[in-house]
Design an enzyme around this catalytic site. Sequence first.
Site, mmCIF file in Angstrom:
data_model
loop_
_atom_site.group_PDB
_atom_site.id
_atom_site.type_symbol
_atom_site.label_atom_id
_atom_site.label_comp_id
_atom_site.label_asym_id
_atom_site.label_seq_id
_atom_site.Cartn_x
_atom_site.Cartn_y
_atom_site.Cartn_z
ATOM 1 N N ASP A 487 0.831 -1.204 0.000
ATOM 2 C CA ASP A 487 0.000 0.000 0.000
ATOM 3 C C ASP A 487 0.870 1.261 0.000
ATOM 4 O O ASP A 487 2.070 1.218 0.315
ATOM 5 C CB ASP A 487 -0.877 -0.055 1.261
ATOM 6 C CG ASP A 487 -2.173 0.734 1.130
ATOM 7 O OD1 ASP A 487 -2.315 1.484 0.157
ATOM 8 O OD2 ASP A 487 -3.022 0.597 2.029
ATOM 9 N N ASP A 557 -10.641 2.165 -3.216
ATOM 10 C CA ASP A 557 -11.154 1.933 -1.862
ATOM 11 C C ASP A 557 -12.670 1.927 -1.868
ATOM 12 O O ASP A 557 -13.293 1.549 -0.883
ATOM 13 C CB ASP A 557 -10.666 3.042 -0.925
ATOM 14 C CG ASP A 557 -9.305 2.724 -0.357
ATOM 15 O OD1 ASP A 557 -8.823 1.598 -0.566
ATOM 16 O OD2 ASP A 557 -8.724 3.609 0.295
HETATM 17 C C1 DGJ Z 1 -5.727 2.078 2.057
HETATM 18 C C2 DGJ Z 1 -6.124 0.860 1.275
HETATM 19 O O1 DGJ Z 1 -6.587 1.232 0.026
HETATM 20 C C3 DGJ Z 1 -7.137 0.068 2.069
HETATM 21 O O2 DGJ Z 1 -7.566 -1.031 1.323
HETATM 22 C C4 DGJ Z 1 -6.519 -0.356 3.368
HETATM 23 O O3 DGJ Z 1 -5.475 -1.260 3.124
HETATM 24 C C5 DGJ Z 1 -6.010 0.855 4.118
HETATM 25 N N1 DGJ Z 1 -5.151 1.667 3.318
HETATM 26 C C6 DGJ Z 1 -5.277 0.446 5.358
HETATM 27 O O4 DGJ Z 1 -4.721 1.507 6.007
#
Ligand code: DGJ
Length: 752
Positions: A487, A557
């Site tokens: 990430d 997300d």
């Molecule tokens: C952003 C990601 O896109 C989410 O899926 C998740 O992993 C969060 N970060 C966790 O902090």
Amino acid sequence: MDIYINQAKTRKPEFHLQNKNISYIIGVLPNQHLGSLYFGNKLQNNTSFSHLQQQAHGHVPITPELMADVPGFSLDLARAEYPSFGQGDYRTPAIILKQENGSTLSDFKYVDYQIIDGKPTMEGLPQTYVDTDDEAKTLQVILKDPVINAQLILSYTIFRDFPVITRQAQLINQSTQTLQIQKLASASFDLPSEAAMGYKAFYFSGNWSREMQYVAKKLEHEKISIASNRGTSSAIHQPFIGLQKGIVTEDMGEVYGLSLIYSGNHECSAEIDQYGNVRTSLGINPFNFSWQLKPQQKFQSPEAVMVYSNSGLSGMSHTFHELYRNRLARGKFRNAERPILLNNWEATYFDFNEEQIVEIARKGKELGIELFVLDDGWFGNRNNDHTGLGDWFDNFEKLPSGIKGVADKIVGMGLQFGLWFEPEMVNKDSELYRKHPDWILEVPDRPNSPSRNQHTLDLSRADVCDYIYQCVAGHLESAQISYIKWDMNRPMTEVMSHGLSADHQGELAHRYMLGLYGILEKLTTNFPNVLFESCASGGNRFDGGMLYYMPQAWASDNTDAISRLSIQHGASMIYPISAIGSHVSATPNHQTGRTTDIKTRADVAYFGAFGYELDLNQLSEKEQNEVAEQIAFYKQYRGIIQHGTFHRLLAPYEGNAAAWMCVNADQTIAVVAHYRIKLRPNYGFERLKLKGLDPNRDYIIESTAALSHQTALGDELMQSGLLFDHHLFHDALYTSEIGDYKSRIVVLKAEQ
Ligand code: DGJ
């Protein structure tokens, strides 16, 4: 596939790159610059194409004439292949080189060429590749600016099996002065005016939670710039620009799709000049970029991929899908069916303990899940997003068995175990920051702007890259981890490094990318059995660069099925379905508050690397049974969905519905999905024309929706379409097919 050299023995040769579908022709202009002659449908070779170049036969008012002995020749009119600024071409330059005397004018003239079988490998950057040399040929054109004493090598690869040219530029400083590269585009080319039809530019813009929104816009006499200066390729503007010539539909018309294989700051532009020519240029964003090239040093641009389609957007997408799935993505997962995963992020956020995690995973296993992924919050003092990033060590308070122990438990259940990392970041409240405050990007004496309470580590530094590698590799070596979610959750600000002198700060954003690519190369080489998925607050770094190292990416997300229609529809224009991470989550949806059936959520998420992101224990028994059926369905058809041919049938932004389908290679099985966004009462019949079937075969139709027919020939399904029953005022009133946000899945099987 061939590369013809016309007038090879002269100082003005022409290069004709040709395969069974396309021709790309470039020539040498009177001033020895390279000129664009043609890019499009295959042409037979000719002894010369120089007449395709635009040259006036006399003086043209207010155009600078470069050569006294060639009246009418002006760079203002010419179609250039790698233009520079300063001698009469006022459009976007491909190269800007600042010399020690202050000049930025460069004048690269044709010197020589070489042809290489296959495609040479670039060091340190992501790129398309060939498995065997007979898949492609590469032309390298060598140009030289004799005043600066620098060499420019422009590489062009033509693939045997794809209507694609890939390009890349390399600059070599042979002088004794330091050159400052302010711009070195990956590719630039000029198409001639299409006065009657005109050009449309198209691109993918958006934001967090609404990534990849398709935009098409008629280009007037203007320039549009699709760019990022955020340090990532970004959800704001995908590193891509396309051109549509005249009328283009999903299946018809001429399309140029230009994609940059790069994950950092980029600029992709299209510009119509005063004569109607269109120039496109793509590469590292020149804004705030400058690279000191010392004597004898080289600099290479990222790669640009230029796809031509004469069958509309679908033709372009099919080429990108094949190329990116098979010759950009690498490693053992490239063509493998991807595991169905269950991620705990939306199930627990930071608030979990070992017992809960194990219970969530256990339910997943019971319903057929294959991989459990532990997301953010498992390490250091990470109980919210204010603390702990950078401290990649076990939190035994939260997980008494540690990562190794939790992994053992999960693997013991018969699941694979995956782990989340965000290695490029640090919270100030962390042991790492307290120990190495100089490891972040920051401007001395200025406040540092946090984003999600975190700061960006300086990946231009070798010590930082080593630390990141060790942290991730350490866990991979000690625990049974089969998957990593990588990430990256903030755009960059205060982009300055403690490790670079003042004159090198303009290199930092690119050096960061080189550092990141170096870590990823090492990790994926040393841990070839681990599946990596990239993520950047969803789709903030969903690009070809990342795909080279990680064959799938978390697309957004936003897990709301209806929002996902346009996000995944947009992503599918460039990226293969196997690359698009998509999950079923809880309702009301956490990003939009919308409630949709678990069926609709799965029917949308199927078209990607499928998974779940909720606590399955919280579902009713009926829903759990549905989940088990969904998982069984996806296991049966994922090979076709992820690696078959994908077709867009209806675009969510054009009407009240979206529809997609995937067909296997021998056209015997197809999976079709139809999504109706809003119910329009008693509105009429819905008919869906299919694509990609064998017109001569009879297909048995299996459907979750009522249909008028049970079998049909492929040609009927493609020409007349599937006819869905009209439910209102019939038995279906008050059944689950009534309402907004409904979907149908149809499976077609060719009769033996
Ligand atoms: C952003 C990601 O896109 C989410 O899926 C998740 O992993 C969060 N970060 C966790 O902090």
